[in-house]
Enzyme design. Structure first.
Site, mmCIF file in Angstrom:
data_model
loop_
_atom_site.group_PDB
_atom_site.id
_atom_site.type_symbol
_atom_site.label_atom_id
_atom_site.label_comp_id
_atom_site.label_asym_id
_atom_site.label_seq_id
_atom_site.Cartn_x
_atom_site.Cartn_y
_atom_site.Cartn_z
ATOM 1 N N LYS A 150 1.154 -1.007 -0.100
ATOM 2 C CA LYS A 150 -0.028 0.187 -0.222
ATOM 3 C C LYS A 150 0.920 1.447 0.137
ATOM 4 C CE LYS A 150 -4.010 2.042 2.383
ATOM 5 N NZ LYS A 150 -4.793 1.731 3.895
ATOM 6 N N SER A 156 -9.418 1.476 3.215
ATOM 7 C CA SER A 156 -9.013 2.362 2.087
ATOM 8 C C SER A 156 -7.153 1.471 1.461
ATOM 9 C CB SER A 156 -8.053 3.899 2.923
ATOM 10 O OG SER A 156 -6.911 2.905 3.970
ATOM 11 N N SER A 168 -9.533 -0.979 6.967
ATOM 12 C CA SER A 168 -9.008 -0.536 5.825
ATOM 13 C C SER A 168 -8.982 -1.891 4.900
ATOM 14 C CB SER A 168 -7.987 0.205 5.982
ATOM 15 O OG SER A 168 -9.251 1.741 5.823
#
Lengths: 471, 60
Positions: free
Chosen positions: A80, A157, A181
């Protein structure tokens, strides 16, 4: 190519160590797949192909030389884009940090490299991790691979992490989880991922959203791979002041497949009640499957969960505003308005609200502890709905309509607030072919039992083994 | 506590916090600020008088 694309991390590590496949072959095939598919999936922000191939050749040389190999030697990894990577830009999914190039790796990135993993690049995400839908106005909205005809949310997210693993671009990705997330994209993309106990995994070198609510963890296609990755990531780190000194168990060794006598508390009020009928049925069926495997299932409630939204808002809005204050004074126009307005609203949360939120947090933590004194794990849906359309603003829940953001985060956020470990694992599909995720919550620092339950379930079901049809 | 906020009050509060946001920006966030205040008001219903806040999170 297809076999390598969807091989598990454990299988790849075994094949590589056994000289049955070369890390060069694995990395090349994954990079080719990224080139072929990611134009529409939009799971990567930055692909580090050249560095990955260099690392793969070094990994191959190590195998051929008979050098000691790490447990994940030669296995590809996606990060990420809020994990610091030395010499590779780390944007946080933002325009503000579009050109930021860290000097050093985040602690967990360093640890996974030491375990042998090869990073293929940086993954798309919601700007600064502030939202559960998976939209990104700057780098494009990641596309859920489970519906070829409709652009659906990947969940956020950690949206790119969810898409990249589900689409077979990487076997393991790292996510971060402040309100769900990791677990939300796992639920919407049919993956297994774990938010460990707060303090279990170092946050050093990871861009913060809310220091006291942020957790980092792996996202994979099965529980065994999450166990393998978590073992390599976890453990004390002096660079993170909230890092625990507790020893890290061998999570893989804990995957016995045996849940006989295990006490499972099924969360119906608020959790199952708010789920759609298809999600509710799938999670109830999962509870029955665990019961059939020998677990003891009964129902349990967390009445204080209704106050989590307010308490978490007080904590997250204040901490996020604190981190972003300087940019919000000078570069407010550089945020996606959907993210910037929420950050700005944090300026109007008072110090008293913040302390009330932290008090409410103590109550919630106590309540979850009490439920887990009578149960080994709690079971609930991970999200009350499956993947909404990318432009959907409202969804129908089992107990009424809700805006999409509140709905997606509703069932995961309580365990960021309490700090307990929680994983999401696939437990079914809707009639329309969308994955359904269940959530397994454990006692503090007992990730081993959480993963054992998920793995045992995956030994008697095949939901986790299904693959999306990709163009 | 959760009554509607007018622009003047919002502007004053923002300035007090050190933010010189334009009226357009403040109008854009006003619905969210009002919704947040309504939600946060619910915290006052909790029996928190004797509860110590979680300022140092659980660690071992």
């Amino acid at each position: 190519m297809a076999d390598l694309a969807f091989a598990s991390a454990a299988e790849l590590a075994r094949l590589i160590a056994g000289k049955q496949v070369s890390p060069v072959e694995v990395v090349r095939s994954q990079l080719e797949r990224i080139t072929s598919l990611d134009g529409s999936l939009k799971s990567f922000i930055t692909v580090t192909a050249e560095a990955a191939m260099t690392a793969a050749r070094e990994a191959e040389a190590a195998v051929l030389a008979g050098r000691p190999l790490g447990p994940l030697h030669g296995v590809p990894l996606g990060l990420k884009d809020l994990y610091d990577t030395a010499g590779v830009r780390t944007t946080g999914g933002s325009r503000i940090l579009a050109d930021r190039v860290p000097a050093a790796d985040a602690t967990v990135v360093r640890r996974l490299r030491e375990a042998g993993m090869i990073t293929l690049g940086k993954l798309n995400m919601v700007e600064f991790a502030y939202g559960p839908e998976g939209r990104n106005a700057h780098y494009g909205h990641a596309r859920n691979p489970w519906d070829a005809s409709t652009h659906r949310m990947a969940g956020g997210s950690s949206s790119g992490s969810g898409v990249a693993v589900a689409a077979g671009l990487v076997p393991v990705a790292l996510g971060s989880d402040t309100g769900g997330s990791i677990r939300i994209p796992c639920s919407l993309c049919g993956l297994t991922g774990i938010k460990p106990t707060y303090g279990r995994v170092s946050r050093a070198g990871v861009l913060p959203l809310s220091w006291s609510m942020d957790h980092v963890g792996p996202m994979t296609r099965n529980a065994a791979d999450s166990a393998l990755a978590l073992r390599a990531m976890a453990g004390y780190d002096a660079a993170d002041p909230t890092s625990s000194v507790l020893p890290v168990p061998d999570y893989t060794a804990a995957l016995s497949g045996d849940v006989r006598g295990l006490r499972v508390g099924l969360l119906r009020a608020f959790f199952l009640e708010s789920a759609t009928s298809e999600v509710r049925s799938a999670v109830e069926a999962a509870a029955r499957a665990l019961e059939h495997a020998g677990a003891i299932v009964d129902e349990v409630a967390l009445p204080g969960v209704r106050h989590v939204a307010a308490g978490a808002l007080a904590v997250v809005a204040t901490e996020a505003m604190s981190y972003h204050a300087a940019w919000l004074r000078t570069r407010a126009g550089d945020y996606d308005p959907a993210v910037g307005t929420r950050l700005m609203a944090g300026a109007f949360v008072t110090g008293v609200h913040y302390v009330r939120g932290q008090q409410a947090r103590a109550l919630m933590r106590r309540e979850v502890d009490e439920a887990l004194a009578r149960h080994d794990v709690l079971l609930a849906p991970a999200t009350p709905v499956t993947a909404p359309g990318i432009d959907d603003r409202e969804v129908a829940l089992g107990d009424g309509a809700s805006d999409v953001r509140s709905a997606l985060i509703r069932l995961t956020r309580p365990f960021n607030f309490s700090g307990h470990p929680a994983c999401s694992a696939p437990c079914g599909f809707t009639a329309a072919g969308l994955p359904i995720g269940m959530q397994i919550v454990g006692r503090p620092f007992d990730e081993a039992t959480v993963l054992r339950v998920a793995d045992a379930y995956q030994r008697v079901t095949d939901w986790h083994a299904r693959r999306p049809v990709l163009a | 506590m959760s009554e509607p906020l007018d622009l003047d009050a919002l502007r004053a509060a923002a300035r007090l916090a050190g933010f010189a946001w334009s009226d357009t920006q403040l109008e854009a966030i006003r619905p969210m600020v009002e919704a947040s205040r309504r939600l946060l008001a619910g915290l006052e219903e909790l029996p928190l008088a004797d509860v110590e806040p979680t300022t140092q999170f659980r660690m071992f």
